[in-house]
Design a protein around this motif. Structure first.
Motif, PDB file in Angstrom:
ATOM      1  N   HIS A   1     -51.987 -58.637 -48.850  1.00  0.00           N
ATOM      2  CA  HIS A   1     -52.333 -59.572 -47.778  1.00  0.00           C
ATOM      3  C   HIS A   1     -53.513 -60.461 -48.160  1.00  0.00           C
ATOM      4  O   HIS A   1     -53.547 -61.637 -47.794  1.00  0.00           O
TER       5      HIS A   1
ATOM      6  N   HIS B   1     -51.722 -63.108 -50.282  1.00  0.00           N
ATOM      7  CA  HIS B   1     -50.568 -63.845 -49.763  1.00  0.00           C
ATOM      8  C   HIS B   1     -50.529 -64.023 -48.250  1.00  0.00           C
ATOM      9  O   HIS B   1     -49.692 -64.774 -47.751  1.00  0.00           O
ATOM     10  N   GLY B   2     -51.370 -63.325 -47.529  1.00  0.00           N
ATOM     11  CA  GLY B   2     -51.306 -63.349 -46.067  1.00  0.00           C
ATOM     12  C   GLY B   2     -51.692 -64.688 -45.473  1.00  0.00           C
ATOM     13  O   GLY B   2     -52.446 -65.452 -46.065  1.00  0.00           O
ATOM     14  N   ILE B   3     -51.177 -64.946 -44.302  1.00  0.00           N
ATOM     15  CA  ILE B   3     -51.462 -66.181 -43.582  1.00  0.00           C
ATOM     16  C   ILE B   3     -52.397 -65.910 -42.412  1.00  0.00           C
ATOM     17  O   ILE B   3     -53.352 -66.636 -42.196  1.00  0.00           O
TER      18      ILE B   3
ATOM     19  N   GLU C   1     -56.969 -61.235 -41.608  1.00  0.00           N
ATOM     20  CA  GLU C   1     -56.735 -59.885 -42.129  1.00  0.00           C
ATOM     21  C   GLU C   1     -57.041 -58.768 -41.133  1.00  0.00           C
ATOM     22  O   GLU C   1     -56.222 -57.878 -40.923  1.00  0.00           O
TER      23      GLU C   1
ATOM     24  N   VAL D   1     -54.572 -58.294 -38.126  1.00  0.00           N
ATOM     25  CA  VAL D   1     -53.272 -57.835 -38.621  1.00  0.00           C
ATOM     26  C   VAL D   1     -53.352 -56.357 -38.976  1.00  0.00           C
ATOM     27  O   VAL D   1     -52.484 -55.560 -38.600  1.00  0.00           O
TER      28      VAL D   1
ATOM     29  N   SER E   1     -47.693 -60.297 -37.060  1.00  0.00           N
ATOM     30  CA  SER E   1     -48.285 -59.306 -37.973  1.00  0.00           C
ATOM     31  C   SER E   1     -47.200 -58.497 -38.664  1.00  0.00           C
ATOM     32  O   SER E   1     -47.251 -58.274 -39.882  1.00  0.00           O
TER      33      SER E   1
ATOM     34  N   HIS F   1     -44.208 -59.439 -39.161  1.00  0.00           N
ATOM     35  CA  HIS F   1     -43.508 -60.345 -40.074  1.00  0.00           C
ATOM     36  C   HIS F   1     -44.223 -60.393 -41.421  1.00  0.00           C
ATOM     37  O   HIS F   1     -43.573 -60.389 -42.480  1.00  0.00           O
ATOM     38  N   GLU F   2     -45.551 -60.438 -41.406  1.00  0.00           N
ATOM     39  CA  GLU F   2     -46.283 -60.426 -42.680  1.00  0.00           C
ATOM     40  C   GLU F   2     -46.057 -59.125 -43.425  1.00  0.00           C
ATOM     41  O   GLU F   2     -45.933 -59.107 -44.644  1.00  0.00           O
ATOM     42  N   TYR F   3     -45.964 -58.023 -42.702  1.00  0.00           N
ATOM     43  CA  TYR F   3     -45.693 -56.735 -43.335  1.00  0.00           C
ATOM     44  C   TYR F   3     -44.289 -56.732 -43.959  1.00  0.00           C
ATOM     45  O   TYR F   3     -44.095 -56.241 -45.077  1.00  0.00           O
TER      46      TYR F   3
ATOM     47  N   ARG G   1     -42.699 -59.366 -45.075  1.00  0.00           N
ATOM     48  CA  ARG G   1     -42.805 -60.198 -46.285  1.00  0.00           C
ATOM     49  C   ARG G   1     -43.373 -59.388 -47.440  1.00  0.00           C
ATOM     50  O   ARG G   1     -42.913 -59.488 -48.574  1.00  0.00           O
ATOM     51  N   PHE G   2     -44.393 -58.594 -47.157  1.00  0.00           N
ATOM     52  CA  PHE G   2     -44.977 -57.717 -48.168  1.00  0.00           C
ATOM     53  C   PHE G   2     -43.925 -56.762 -48.724  1.00  0.00           C
ATOM     54  O   PHE G   2     -43.810 -56.600 -49.942  1.00  0.00           O
TER      55      PHE G   2
END
Length: 144
Positions: A46, A49-51, A54, A57, A105, A107-109, A111-112
């Protein structure tokens, strides 16, 4: 001749704790440990690459992932979209903004998990879960 040590196996109580020892239960769920291990790896990813910010999230995921594993028995690397959709729907009824941020949040996970090859579920499950979190982030909480 040296005296042999006789070690007895630890006695277990019905509460799940070893008799005479304090701390965490003996039968600690491996899925909970998997959730925390996945979250630790997510932190490094994150940062690069996270948007989203931190700390918020991480607060969302730290609270949610262990609950997901405990309530569903599922793995956090192959989450079932149906209980997630129900959870998002319940969140949305109480606080739409919170539900939207939670979905962003998650969604970012996701993506990871895909970026690092950690997603262990099927393509169909990923697609359905992705649809749930994207719609939830947009305030369109439609079950899969």
């Amino acid at each position: 001749m040296a005296k042999k040590s006789r070690r007895r196996p630890a006695r277990r109580s019905t509460s799940g704790y070893q008799a005479g020892k304090s701390g965490r239960p003996v039968s600690r769920a491996p899925r909970h440990d998997q959730a925390m291990g996945s979250l630790i790896a997510f932190v490094g990813w994150h940062r690069e690459h996270g948007i989203l910010p931190e700390l918020p999230v991480l607060a969302q995921l730290t609270a949610f992932l262990p609950i997901y594993t405990e309530t569903t028995g599922g793995q956090v690397t192959a989450m079932d979209p149906v209980p997630i959709a129900r959870f998002v729907e319940a969140l949305d009824k109480r606080n739409a903004d919170f539900a939207s941020f939670f979905c962003a949040s998650l969604h970012e996970y996701l993506r990871f998990l895909t970026d690092t090859g950690r997603w262990s579920g099927s393509e169909v499950r990923y697609r359905d879960l992705h649809r749930v979190v994207c719609r939830g982030a947009l305030g369109e909480n439609i079950p899969p």
